[in-house]
Design an enzyme around this catalytic site. Structure first.
Site, PDB file in Angstrom:
ATOM      1  N   ASP A  80      -6.647  -1.194  -4.975  1.00  0.00           N
ATOM      2  CA  ASP A  80      -7.758  -0.892  -4.067  1.00  0.00           C
ATOM      3  C   ASP A  80      -8.679   0.163  -4.676  1.00  0.00           C
ATOM      4  O   ASP A  80      -9.907   0.090  -4.527  1.00  0.00           O
ATOM      5  CB  ASP A  80      -7.243  -0.384  -2.719  1.00  0.00           C
ATOM      6  CG  ASP A  80      -6.442  -1.412  -1.947  1.00  0.00           C
ATOM      7  OD1 ASP A  80      -6.625  -2.625  -2.175  1.00  0.00           O
ATOM      8  OD2 ASP A  80      -5.624  -0.998  -1.106  1.00  0.00           O
ATOM      9  N   ASP A 103       0.854  -1.185   0.000  1.00  0.00           N
ATOM     10  CA  ASP A 103       0.000   0.000   0.000  1.00  0.00           C
ATOM     11  C   ASP A 103       0.887   1.231   0.000  1.00  0.00           C
ATOM     12  O   ASP A 103       2.012   1.194   0.512  1.00  0.00           O
ATOM     13  CB  ASP A 103      -0.911   0.009   1.233  1.00  0.00           C
ATOM     14  CG  ASP A 103      -2.033  -1.013   1.136  1.00  0.00           C
ATOM     15  OD1 ASP A 103      -2.400  -1.403   0.008  1.00  0.00           O
ATOM     16  OD2 ASP A 103      -2.559  -1.411   2.189  1.00  0.00           O
TER      17      ASP A 103
END
Length: 152
Positions: free
Chosen positions: A130, A114
């Site tokens: 995402d 991330d």
């Protein structure tokens, strides 16, 4: 959307996700924060062993099974419904692309990379895949809601 365009778009979206993750790992140390657009977006390299908001930490087997089922069903649905409107096709393209992007990380690394942090709101750090998943699910819900409104 023609099959060839769909597949090309899928490859391009997954490649964009993977390239963004490669760049982050190559240029930002784990846990380091670099302002991208000051006050709006920062880049932060994070290794996420869970799902959104880091829930279900260290349950990789669960995510692998769910991802295979969701991607498999989405592909099956596309194959058995060749005349879907462009918005549903786009929603499924984004869901499949996002699922594959994070699936590659889980299989290769046992975690998801991330990197996007919204500075102006208290929100989880996320990645490009995402974003695809979120926009795809929202778009699919809108499509299904509109179908219900019009009785399709």
């Amino acid at each position: 959307m023609k099959k060839r365009l769909f597949v090309l778009s899928l490859i391009l979206l997954v490649a964009l996700d993977q390239l963004s993750k490669f760049w982050i790992v190559s240029h930002i140390a784990l846990g380091e924060v670099k302002p991208f657009i000051p006050g709006i977006v920062s880049l932060t390299y994070l290794q996420n062993n869970g799902a959104a908001f880091s829930i279900l930490q260290d349950q990789q087997w669960f995510f692998v099974v769910i991802t295979v089922l969701v991607i498999g069903y989405a592909i099956y649905y596309l194959a058995t419904h060749p005349h879907l409107n462009i918005w549903k096709q786009l929603a499924l393209l984004l869901i499949i692309s996002g699922g594959i992007g994070n699936f590659i990380d889980r299989l290769r690394l046992a975690y998801v990379i991330d990197m996007i942090h919204l500075d102006f709101v208290d929100f989880a750090i996320f990645n490009v895949a995402d974003s695809y998943l979120t926009v795809g699910v929202i778009l699919l819900v809108i499509c299904l809601w509109k179908e219900e409104d019009y009785g399709n």
